[in-house]
Write an enzyme that holds these catalytic residues in place. Structure first.
Site, mmCIF file in Angstrom:
data_model
loop_
_atom_site.group_PDB
_atom_site.id
_atom_site.type_symbol
_atom_site.label_atom_id
_atom_site.label_comp_id
_atom_site.label_asym_id
_atom_site.label_seq_id
_atom_site.Cartn_x
_atom_site.Cartn_y
_atom_site.Cartn_z
ATOM 1 N N TYR A 65 0.815 -1.222 0.000
ATOM 2 C CA TYR A 65 0.000 0.000 0.000
ATOM 3 C C TYR A 65 0.849 1.272 0.000
ATOM 4 O O TYR A 65 0.467 2.279 -0.601
ATOM 5 C CB TYR A 65 -1.041 -0.025 1.137
ATOM 6 C CG TYR A 65 -2.178 -0.911 0.706
ATOM 7 C CD1 TYR A 65 -3.078 -0.475 -0.263
ATOM 8 C CD2 TYR A 65 -2.278 -2.217 1.155
ATOM 9 C CE1 TYR A 65 -4.071 -1.299 -0.741
ATOM 10 C CE2 TYR A 65 -3.271 -3.058 0.680
ATOM 11 C CZ TYR A 65 -4.164 -2.589 -0.271
ATOM 12 O OH TYR A 65 -5.143 -3.408 -0.757
ATOM 13 N N ARG A 68 1.616 1.718 -3.609
ATOM 14 C CA ARG A 68 0.488 2.263 -4.380
ATOM 15 C C ARG A 68 0.254 3.739 -4.059
ATOM 16 O O ARG A 68 -0.060 4.540 -4.936
ATOM 17 C CB ARG A 68 -0.777 1.438 -4.115
ATOM 18 C CG ARG A 68 -0.751 0.152 -4.929
ATOM 19 C CD ARG A 68 -2.048 -0.595 -4.849
ATOM 20 N NE ARG A 68 -3.191 0.150 -5.375
ATOM 21 C CZ ARG A 68 -4.444 -0.190 -5.147
ATOM 22 N NH1 ARG A 68 -4.724 -1.250 -4.410
ATOM 23 N NH2 ARG A 68 -5.429 0.520 -5.646
ATOM 24 N N VAL A 101 -10.011 4.248 -5.688
ATOM 25 C CA VAL A 101 -9.612 4.646 -4.333
ATOM 26 C C VAL A 101 -8.541 5.727 -4.410
ATOM 27 O O VAL A 101 -7.925 6.084 -3.421
ATOM 28 C CB VAL A 101 -9.076 3.421 -3.543
ATOM 29 C CG1 VAL A 101 -10.159 2.380 -3.364
ATOM 30 C CG2 VAL A 101 -7.845 2.804 -4.214
ATOM 31 N N HIS A 117 -15.382 2.039 -2.963
ATOM 32 C CA HIS A 117 -14.309 1.183 -2.445
ATOM 33 C C HIS A 117 -13.369 1.925 -1.496
ATOM 34 O O HIS A 117 -12.286 1.450 -1.197
ATOM 35 C CB HIS A 117 -13.521 0.564 -3.614
ATOM 36 C CG HIS A 117 -14.344 -0.381 -4.435
ATOM 37 N ND1 HIS A 117 -13.981 -0.832 -5.676
ATOM 38 C CD2 HIS A 117 -15.541 -0.964 -4.175
ATOM 39 C CE1 HIS A 117 -14.910 -1.651 -6.150
ATOM 40 N NE2 HIS A 117 -15.873 -1.729 -5.269
ATOM 41 N N THR A 188 -14.567 1.134 -16.758
ATOM 42 C CA THR A 188 -14.646 0.009 -15.818
ATOM 43 C C THR A 188 -14.920 -1.279 -16.579
ATOM 44 O O THR A 188 -15.687 -1.275 -17.547
ATOM 45 C CB THR A 188 -15.696 0.238 -14.709
ATOM 46 O OG1 THR A 188 -15.811 -0.959 -13.930
ATOM 47 C CG2 THR A 188 -17.046 0.640 -15.242
HETATM 48 P P1 OAD Z 1 -10.322 -2.795 -14.327
HETATM 49 O O1 OAD Z 1 -8.838 -2.763 -14.335
HETATM 50 O O2 OAD Z 1 -10.993 -4.101 -14.114
HETATM 51 O O3 OAD Z 1 -10.878 -2.223 -15.705
HETATM 52 C C1 OAD Z 1 -10.388 -1.043 -16.260
HETATM 53 C C2 OAD Z 1 -11.210 -0.733 -17.496
HETATM 54 O O4 OAD Z 1 -10.788 0.508 -18.002
HETATM 55 C C3 OAD Z 1 -11.037 -1.760 -18.633
HETATM 56 O O5 OAD Z 1 -12.316 -2.113 -19.117
HETATM 57 C C4 OAD Z 1 -10.247 -0.983 -19.702
HETATM 58 O O6 OAD Z 1 -10.608 -1.355 -21.026
HETATM 59 C C5 OAD Z 1 -10.669 0.440 -19.425
HETATM 60 N N1 OAD Z 1 -9.686 1.476 -19.792
HETATM 61 C C6 OAD Z 1 -8.349 1.459 -19.661
HETATM 62 N N2 OAD Z 1 -7.803 2.629 -20.029
HETATM 63 C C7 OAD Z 1 -8.839 3.429 -20.401
HETATM 64 C C8 OAD Z 1 -8.943 4.781 -20.885
HETATM 65 N N3 OAD Z 1 -7.886 5.550 -21.032
HETATM 66 N N4 OAD Z 1 -10.178 5.257 -21.172
HETATM 67 C C9 OAD Z 1 -11.275 4.486 -21.003
HETATM 68 N N5 OAD Z 1 -11.238 3.216 -20.564
HETATM 69 C C10 OAD Z 1 -10.044 2.694 -20.261
HETATM 70 O O7 OAD Z 1 -10.805 -1.703 -13.252
HETATM 71 P P2 OAD Z 1 -12.211 -1.538 -12.520
HETATM 72 O O8 OAD Z 1 -13.332 -1.929 -13.410
HETATM 73 O O9 OAD Z 1 -12.212 -0.192 -11.932
HETATM 74 O O10 OAD Z 1 -11.695 -3.053 -6.293
HETATM 75 O O11 OAD Z 1 -12.065 -2.609 -11.361
HETATM 76 C C11 OAD Z 1 -13.084 -2.693 -10.404
HETATM 77 C C12 OAD Z 1 -12.524 -3.093 -9.073
HETATM 78 O O12 OAD Z 1 -11.710 -4.263 -9.189
HETATM 79 C C13 OAD Z 1 -11.567 -2.088 -8.462
HETATM 80 O O13 OAD Z 1 -12.206 -0.993 -7.851
HETATM 81 C C14 OAD Z 1 -10.849 -2.927 -7.429
HETATM 82 C C15 OAD Z 1 -10.738 -4.272 -8.132
HETATM 83 O O14 OAD Z 1 -11.085 -5.346 -7.338
HETATM 84 C C16 OAD Z 1 -11.130 -3.050 -5.053
HETATM 85 O O15 OAD Z 1 -9.937 -2.898 -4.891
HETATM 86 C C17 OAD Z 1 -12.092 -3.236 -3.943
#
Ligand code: OAD
Ligand code: ZN
Length: 246
Positions: A65, A68, A101, A117, A188
């Site tokens: 952490y 990060r 976060v 989160h 996401t």
């Molecule tokens: P992910 O890493 O799963 O997904 C990131 C998304 O962003 C993907 O679909 C990419 O295609 C897209 N992406 C990347 N660069 C981009 C850009 N410049 N413009 C638009 N899209 C882009 O991340 P999250 O969906 O946020 O939770 O993950 C959800 C949760 O998974 C997180 O909050 C975390 C993890 O478990 C906890 O830590 C509790």
């Protein structure tokens, strides 16, 4: 890039809900979780980001952490975050919900953000109610922080695997999703519950569902409109159009 239908909906909408994920911060240099440059490619985060590791191996837990946090101290919000700040005044009811976060929505100037989160810059006691706020928390840079009030170990103010989400924040996010006219799902992968359900709640209640992502996701087939590209480029353009419409 944007459809006439989206403009029509935005023009008349007074409520909008926005869900962001790691992708919105990618252009700031924050690694996403999944995908080619994802954080999880190098780290077994599902093992690390747990209260069990905090208890059994606090050195390793906090090393991860601190690392990060250090990345985040060196990055700044990008044009995508700023476009969402600017957009706020054009809607009577504007709800920004994030799974991130990283504190970057606040740093950009968003006043109200539902942080599903938590916030990694906060440091909270595992035993009592003692908290170090996000700004002061960033000064906790090494070692295993101990609570000055009760002496117990502290943890970052985020949801770890196995934790439940902050109930009130989740409820507000669900209400905002159910009540909005337009819902934007931005950067996401839509794989993590309960956040992943929010766009479906919105659509189920009649919202126009728009996805902005670099690539298609499981949500894409259900979206009314999918805009493929980088949010740091698409959102400023969307904002310029909203400004003209309203
Ligand atoms: P992910 O890493 O799963 O997904 C990131 C998304 O962003 C993907 O679909 C990419 O295609 C897209 N992406 C990347 N660069 C981009 C850009 N410049 N413009 C638009 N899209 C882009 O991340 P999250 O969906 O946020 O939770 O993950 C959800 C949760 O998974 C997180 O909050 C975390 C993890 O478990 C906890 O830590 C509790
Ligand atoms: Zn304490």
């Amino acid at each position: 890039m944007f459809s006439a239908k989206l403009f029509e909906r935005l023009k008349h909408a007074y409520s909008i809900a926005i869900l962001t994920g790691a992708g919105i911060s990618a252009e700031s240099g924050v690694p996403t979780f999944r995908g080619k440059d994802g954080l999880w490619n190098n780290h077994d985060v599902k093992q690390l980001a747990t209260t069990k590791t905090l208890k059994d191996n606090p050195e390793l837990f906090w090393e991860f952490y601190h690392w990060r946090r250090k990345i985040l101290l060196d990055v700044a919000p990008n044009l995508g975050h700023y476009a969402l700040v600017d957009m706020e005044k054009y809607f009577k009811d504007f709800s920004l919900i994030t799974q991130n976060v990283d504190n970057l929505h606040f740093q950009a100037g968003s006043k109200s953000v539902y942080e599903l989160h938590g916030n990694i810059m906060k440091t909270v006691c595992t035993s009592c109610d003692y908290k170090i706020s996000e700004k002061a928390g960033s000064s906790v840079k090494k070692g295993i922080p101990k609570c000055p009030k009760c002496g117990e170990i502290m943890r970052p103010g985020i949801i770890l695997f196995g934790d439940s989400l902050p109930e009130q924040t989740l409820q507000k996010a669900q209400e905002a999703s159910a009540g909005c006219e337009v819902f934007l799902s931005i950067g996401t992968s839509g794989l993590v519950e309960p956040a992943a359900t929010l766009p479906y709640i919105a659509k189920g209640n009649g919202a126009y569902l728009v996805e902005i992502n670099k690539e298609k996701t499981p949500l894409s087939d259900s979206a009314d409109e999918v805009i493929l590209g980088e949010s740091g480029k698409i959102l400023p353009m969307l904002f310029i159009n909203i400004e003209k419409l309203k």
